[in-house]
Write an enzyme that holds these catalytic residues in place. Structure first.
Site, PDB file in Angstrom:
ATOM      1  N   PRO A 177      18.812  36.094 -48.182  1.00  0.00           N
ATOM      2  CA  PRO A 177      20.085  36.821 -48.066  1.00  0.00           C
ATOM      3  C   PRO A 177      19.882  38.193 -47.429  1.00  0.00           C
ATOM      4  O   PRO A 177      20.841  38.817 -46.978  1.00  0.00           O
ATOM      5  CB  PRO A 177      20.578  36.936 -49.509  1.00  0.00           C
ATOM      6  CG  PRO A 177      19.407  36.625 -50.382  1.00  0.00           C
ATOM      7  CD  PRO A 177      18.464  35.796 -49.577  1.00  0.00           C
TER       8      PRO A 177
ATOM      9  N   GLU B 224      12.826  35.657 -56.384  1.00  0.00           N
ATOM     10  CA  GLU B 224      13.211  36.893 -55.674  1.00  0.00           C
ATOM     11  C   GLU B 224      12.679  36.922 -54.246  1.00  0.00           C
ATOM     12  O   GLU B 224      12.738  37.957 -53.586  1.00  0.00           O
ATOM     13  CB  GLU B 224      12.715  38.120 -56.448  1.00  0.00           C
ATOM     14  CG  GLU B 224      13.355  38.290 -57.819  1.00  0.00           C
ATOM     15  CD  GLU B 224      14.877  38.299 -57.751  1.00  0.00           C
ATOM     16  OE1 GLU B 224      15.424  39.180 -57.064  1.00  0.00           O
ATOM     17  OE2 GLU B 224      15.497  37.430 -58.381  1.00  0.00           O
TER      18      GLU B 224
ATOM     19  N   ARG C  43      22.332  19.111 -34.042  1.00  0.00           N
ATOM     20  CA  ARG C  43      23.472  18.528 -33.320  1.00  0.00           C
ATOM     21  C   ARG C  43      23.557  19.029 -31.879  1.00  0.00           C
ATOM     22  O   ARG C  43      24.285  18.471 -31.067  1.00  0.00           O
ATOM     23  CB  ARG C  43      24.795  18.757 -34.067  1.00  0.00           C
ATOM     24  CG  ARG C  43      25.220  20.187 -34.153  1.00  0.00           C
ATOM     25  CD  ARG C  43      26.456  20.351 -35.018  1.00  0.00           C
ATOM     26  NE  ARG C  43      27.681  19.893 -34.382  1.00  0.00           N
ATOM     27  CZ  ARG C  43      28.348  20.591 -33.463  1.00  0.00           C
ATOM     28  NH1 ARG C  43      27.893  21.767 -33.069  1.00  0.00           N
ATOM     29  NH2 ARG C  43      29.454  20.117 -32.938  1.00  0.00           N
TER      30      ARG C  43
ATOM     31  N   ASP D  75      33.002  23.443 -29.221  1.00  0.00           N
ATOM     32  CA  ASP D  75      32.966  23.960 -30.583  1.00  0.00           C
ATOM     33  C   ASP D  75      33.703  25.270 -30.738  1.00  0.00           C
ATOM     34  O   ASP D  75      33.780  26.043 -29.808  1.00  0.00           O
ATOM     35  CB  ASP D  75      31.519  24.302 -30.969  1.00  0.00           C
ATOM     36  CG  ASP D  75      30.718  23.095 -31.312  1.00  0.00           C
ATOM     37  OD1 ASP D  75      31.327  22.080 -31.637  1.00  0.00           O
ATOM     38  OD2 ASP D  75      29.481  23.192 -31.259  1.00  0.00           O
TER      39      ASP D  75
END
Ligand code: ADE
Length: 240
Positions: A86, A113, A155, A170
């Site tokens: 993150p 962590e 993809r 897209d």
């Protein structure tokens, strides 16, 4: 393309072998290998983590185990190493396109962590390493983030999608969100498909689709619209 994933939960990645990606693997377009990090542990408890220096909650993944694992998995021609966290740079469609041009990607899934930073710093001396986040929320570990990235990249590989135009049209490929889509029947629960889509007038259809994309992007992602180079909008776009 060859993709290696190192994780303490190899079975978590099983869904990648289903559906579209499973077919890409069968057809030899994608070579996917998932490795159990515990293979490189060196104590009877197969320990992969320890308490953090400096104190605080949670556990940090041990450098020795990750070091050995990456030495083996990344041997040969140095791959691009992707570490989901993150605390990473945001993953975007542009990065998916960039990754799709690589011959080898290795994903290192951290839990707890995270991984001792020295593992990333050490690997960076031998290969390109990206610490990448899939969004501003915190998952339990990197596995789901890796599934997201692998699917977004795979993809785009030549031959994986039945119709290559699907990837070209897209959301994001022109900096806009895609507008709404419709299929048969023409009327469903008293709701008719927009007239223009049934008109056969391709110029009018393209214009309508572009208007819908701009209006939707304005409503949902004004940040994307603001980031577009001004010359990418025509006179009609700006009038919306
Ligand atoms: N690991 C935990 N949360 C994550 C996120 N948002 N992106 C990538 N890896 C993660």
């Amino acid at each position: 393309m060859r993709i290696d994933i190192v994780t303490i939960f190899p079975e978590y990645l099983d869904p990648l072998r289903g559906a579209l990606l499973g077919r890409a693997i069968e057809r030899g377009l994608l070579n996917l290998d998932v490795h159990d990090l515990r293979r490189w542990t060196y104590d009877v408890h197969k320990g992969v983590d320890d308490s953090p220096y400096g104190g605080g909650p949670g556990m940090v993944m041990k450098p020795q185990v990750w070091g050995e694992a990456l030495d083996e998995v990344c041997a040969g021609e140095p791959p691009r190493l992707v570490v989901p966290t993150p605390a990473g740079r945001p993953f975007t469609q542009a990065m998916a396109h960039e990754y799709a041009t690589e011959s080898r990607l290795v994903f290192a899934c951290g839990r707890y962590e995270g991984i001792d930073q020295r593992v990333i710093d050490d690997a960076s001396t031998r290969m390109r390493v990206d610490e990448v986040s899939i969004g501003d929320y915190v998952l339990v570990g990197g596995e789901v983030a890796v599934m997201v990235m692998v699917e977004a990249v795979a993809r785009l590989l030549p031959g994986v999608l039945g119709n290559p135009l699907s990837a070209e049209q897209d959301s994001f490929s022109d900096g806009l969100l895609e507008g709404p889509s419709y299929t048969r029947p023409e009327v469903w629960r008293d709701r008719a498909v927009p007239e223009v889509l049934r008109s056969g007038n391709h110029k009018a259809i393209d214009r309508w689709r572009r208007d819908q994309a701009i209006e939707r992007t304005f409503a949902r992602r004004p940040d994307l619209l603001a980031a577009l180079p001004p010359e990418s909008l025509d006179k009609h776009d700006r009038a919306l």
